[in-house]
Design an enzyme around this catalytic site. Structure first.
Site, mmCIF file in Angstrom:
data_model
loop_
_atom_site.group_PDB
_atom_site.id
_atom_site.type_symbol
_atom_site.label_atom_id
_atom_site.label_comp_id
_atom_site.label_asym_id
_atom_site.label_seq_id
_atom_site.Cartn_x
_atom_site.Cartn_y
_atom_site.Cartn_z
ATOM 1 N N LYS A 144 0.832 -1.214 0.000
ATOM 2 C CA LYS A 144 0.000 0.000 0.000
ATOM 3 C C LYS A 144 0.860 1.255 0.000
ATOM 4 C CE LYS A 144 -0.455 0.014 5.036
ATOM 5 N NZ LYS A 144 -1.384 -0.109 6.174
ATOM 6 N N GLY A 145 2.057 1.182 0.539
ATOM 7 C CA GLY A 145 3.023 2.262 0.412
ATOM 8 C C GLY A 145 2.682 3.531 1.156
#
Length: 300
Positions: A144-145
């Site tokens: 998801k970063g």
């Protein structure tokens, strides 16, 4: 060449007052600041007076307590708003050094790893010690970063092992050896009593002891990377690590650094004569059915 007539002078350049700055809260240049702190006294009028006296000694004049909240029976948290008269000569502040390596796309990172290592680059990450805040390590590692960028799990040529929170140093060393890690990333958010500094030093010392014959990072031992919001007062040499990342670091910055530090001989990837060039990008590049248009770096 300019020839001046005796007795005449070129007018002096006007002072660049734009370089002299001060904070502002309501209008430009009003000098208003807001700060928060806690005093070890019960909440009440006397505590408010103590907060104002502290603000005055710190140079805020006038100052006002805009928020006060009891923190248990013996402490009070304050937010104080006030004016300072200090000026900053912005022109005298050195410009920080720019990043020493180019910021690569996920596709470029994948190509560089594939071309140079011919295997996946292994990254082991964790929050060590008593730190249970995984927001930092998850922002870098999880798919998801952070800040619109996907984490290292998204990169097809990077194998990520996220050990999570409260990992002991011996556990981290053991796992890094078991995975034959190329890089170890640790996140430290808890900073009470400099726990982040002590934990990171302990981690680095353990890895250096475990790999006594290592020549350098990536040559005999993993690359050691530390990240957190309050490492700005120490250097890599202080901690014994190869790189420190501060607040706001994105996954692409870390991935690009891994290529820079571990694959130093790799040139700009993706050129016309690059045999590993993969116009399809990441996981789906050249492999039908693995991700479609949004598959630049995803490896799973």
């Amino acid at each position: 060449m300019t020839v001046q007539t005796p007795g005449t002078h070129t007018p002096a350049e006007p002072a660049d007052t734009r370089q002299v700055i001060r904070p502002y809260g309501d209008t430009t240049g009003d000098g208003l600041v807001q700060m928060s702190f806690t005093l070890p006294v019960p909440a009440g009028p006397r505590a408010d007076a103590a907060a104002l006296q502290l603000a005055g000694k710190m140079g805020l004049d006038p100052a006002s307590v805009v928020h006060a909240k009891p923190m248990g029976p013996h402490f009070t948290f304050f937010i104080v708003y006030g004016r300072v008269g200090h000026l900053i000569d912005y022109a005298s502040i050195p410009v920080p050094e720019e990043r020493a390596y180019p910021l690569l796309s996920a596709q470029e990172v994948n190509q560089a790893i594939r071309r140079t290592l011919n295997r996946r680059l292994v990254v082991v990450g964790a929050c060590i010690g008593t730190d249970a805040h995984t927001v930092g390590i998850d922002a870098i590692l999880n798919v998801k970063g952070f800040a619109g960028e996907k984490g290292l799990e998204y990169y097809r040529e990077i194998q990520v092992v996220n050990m999570g929170a409260q990992v002991t140093v011996p556990e981290l060393v053991e796992r890094a050896k078991a995975e034959d890690a190329d890089a170890v990333l640790v996140s430290q958010v808890v900073t009470q009593r400099n726990a982040h500094v002590h934990n990171t030093k302990q981690m680095a010392a353990a890895f250096h002891a475990e790999y006594p014959t290592a020549v350098a990072a990536g040559i005999g031992r993993p690359l050691l990377v530390a990240g957190g919001p309050r490492f700005d007062t120490v250097t890599e040499a202080d901690l014994g690590v190869d790189r420190i990342f501060g607040r706001g670091t994105t996954p692409a910055e870390v991935a690009s650094y891994l290529v820079h530090a571990l694959l130093p001989g790799d040139g700009p990837p993706g050129g016309a004569d690059d045999p590993a060039a993969d116009p399809g990008g990441g996981p789906g590049g050249g492999q039908a059915g693995r991700g479609g248009a949004d598959a630049e770096g995803e490896g799973r």
